[in-house]
Motif scaffolding. Sequence first.
Motif, short mmCIF file in Angstrom:
data_model
loop_
_atom_site.label_atom_id
_atom_site.label_comp_id
_atom_site.label_asym_id
_atom_site.label_seq_id
_atom_site.Cartn_x
_atom_site.Cartn_y
_atom_site.Cartn_z
N PHE A 58 -33.58 -10.56 37.39
CA PHE A 58 -32.17 -10.61 36.99
C PHE A 58 -31.91 -11.73 35.99
N ASN A 59 -31.08 -11.41 35.02
CA ASN A 59 -30.57 -12.38 34.05
C ASN A 59 -29.04 -12.40 34.22
N TYR A 60 -28.50 -13.51 34.75
CA TYR A 60 -27.07 -13.58 35.03
C TYR A 60 -26.35 -14.38 33.95
N GLY A 61 -25.12 -14.00 33.69
CA GLY A 61 -24.28 -14.71 32.73
C GLY A 61 -22.96 -13.99 32.57
N SER A 62 -22.11 -14.50 31.70
CA SER A 62 -20.87 -13.78 31.42
C SER A 62 -21.22 -12.47 30.73
N SER A 63 -20.40 -11.45 30.94
CA SER A 63 -20.68 -10.13 30.36
C SER A 63 -20.74 -10.19 28.84
N SER A 64 -19.88 -10.99 28.24
CA SER A 64 -19.88 -11.09 26.78
C SER A 64 -21.17 -11.73 26.26
N LYS A 65 -21.67 -12.73 26.99
CA LYS A 65 -22.93 -13.38 26.60
C LYS A 65 -24.09 -12.40 26.74
N LEU A 66 -24.11 -11.65 27.83
CA LEU A 66 -25.19 -10.68 28.04
C LEU A 66 -25.13 -9.57 27.00
N ARG A 67 -23.92 -9.13 26.68
CA ARG A 67 -23.76 -8.11 25.64
C ARG A 67 -24.31 -8.62 24.30
N SER A 68 -24.01 -9.88 23.97
CA SER A 68 -24.50 -10.47 22.73
C SER A 68 -26.02 -10.54 22.72
N GLN A 69 -26.62 -10.86 23.87
CA GLN A 69 -28.08 -10.91 23.95
C GLN A 69 -28.69 -9.54 23.68
N ILE A 70 -28.08 -8.50 24.24
CA ILE A 70 -28.58 -7.14 24.02
C ILE A 70 -28.44 -6.76 22.55
N GLU A 71 -27.31 -7.14 21.93
CA GLU A 71 -27.11 -6.88 20.50
C GLU A 71 -28.18 -7.54 19.65
N GLN A 72 -28.64 -8.72 20.10
CA GLN A 72 -29.64 -9.46 19.34
C GLN A 72 -31.07 -9.05 19.68
N GLY A 73 -31.22 -8.04 20.53
CA GLY A 73 -32.54 -7.51 20.83
C GLY A 73 -33.26 -8.15 21.98
N ALA A 74 -32.56 -8.95 22.80
CA ALA A 74 -33.20 -9.56 23.97
C ALA A 74 -33.64 -8.46 24.94
N PRO A 75 -34.77 -8.64 25.62
CA PRO A 75 -35.25 -7.60 26.52
C PRO A 75 -34.30 -7.39 27.70
N ALA A 76 -33.98 -6.14 27.98
CA ALA A 76 -33.16 -5.76 29.12
C ALA A 76 -33.33 -4.27 29.33
N ASP A 77 -33.36 -3.86 30.58
CA ASP A 77 -33.46 -2.44 30.91
C ASP A 77 -32.13 -1.87 31.39
N LEU A 78 -31.35 -2.71 32.08
CA LEU A 78 -30.10 -2.25 32.68
C LEU A 78 -29.04 -3.32 32.50
N PHE A 79 -27.83 -2.91 32.16
CA PHE A 79 -26.71 -3.84 31.97
C PHE A 79 -25.65 -3.53 33.03
N LEU A 80 -25.36 -4.52 33.88
CA LEU A 80 -24.31 -4.41 34.89
C LEU A 80 -23.20 -5.37 34.48
N SER A 81 -22.13 -4.83 33.96
CA SER A 81 -21.10 -5.62 33.31
C SER A 81 -19.85 -5.75 34.18
N ALA A 82 -19.12 -6.86 33.98
CA ALA A 82 -17.81 -7.01 34.60
C ALA A 82 -16.72 -6.72 33.57
N SER A 83 -17.08 -6.08 32.49
CA SER A 83 -16.15 -5.86 31.37
C SER A 83 -16.38 -4.50 30.74
N VAL A 84 -15.36 -3.65 30.81
CA VAL A 84 -15.43 -2.36 30.13
C VAL A 84 -15.53 -2.56 28.62
N LYS A 85 -14.82 -3.57 28.10
CA LYS A 85 -14.82 -3.81 26.66
C LYS A 85 -16.22 -4.10 26.14
N ASP A 86 -16.97 -4.94 26.85
CA ASP A 86 -18.32 -5.26 26.39
C ASP A 86 -19.23 -4.04 26.46
N MET A 87 -19.05 -3.21 27.48
CA MET A 87 -19.84 -1.98 27.55
C MET A 87 -19.47 -1.04 26.42
#
Length: 257
Positions: A58-87
Amino acid sequence: MKKMITIISIAILLSACSNTSAGNDSELLVSAASSLTEVMKKMEEEFQQVEPDIDLSFNYGSSSKLRSQIEQGAPADLFLSASVKDMDLLESQQLIESVSISPFAENRLVLASLEEFPESVDFEEVVMDAEETIAVGEPDSVPVGEYTRQALESQGLWQPLEGRLIYAKDARQVVTYVESGNAGLGIIYSSDAVISREITAMLEVPGQRDPVVYPGAIVAASENQQAAAAFLDFVTGPTGQAILEDYGFLPGDGKTP
């Protein structure tokens, strides 16, 4: 946002991803909102009873930070967000599998304290009369902070309180500020108040337009999509939903708010 995963859509997704089998040794990288930290420990424990060959990381953080990491190509298989906007932002960039988007839980904001509130007191009376500082999430970068600002603005309280606010980098840090006594009050998720051993009092925050919806989805760049689908299916299934309820979350309604 699409409707919750159906049995048919899961089958289509699984059949399309032939590189990984849920039964093979694999590490599943899950980027999860910080407010899910405690419940995911239990979720992992129960999931590995049925899928022992899938190791969860698990990689924990604010949803916006995690979304930014995915945008930048950080490895992730599944995104569990607390924000519909970021999804939604990830979906608009085709960075997640749209068919897999699944609202799996809901939450509410509460005002939390280590001290009991007087009986029959209302929210505005507590926050306006209190001398203590109030911990909130950073409103420009943290979902819990954005939800807090929206609720307080709707009550005309954001500007009057601004000078007494302490800003936190994510939902868990807001809780820490309250539990440590560094803030006398904090606006947190109700699920965090339920599991805290120190917090003894909470009031629901008025002015919340809608419940906080938690959507989950498989990352498009994942090379482990079958395992990701298996874990997301577990989270949205009966066992996962029961665990979420035990940790103070409301069930996901399976549709876009």
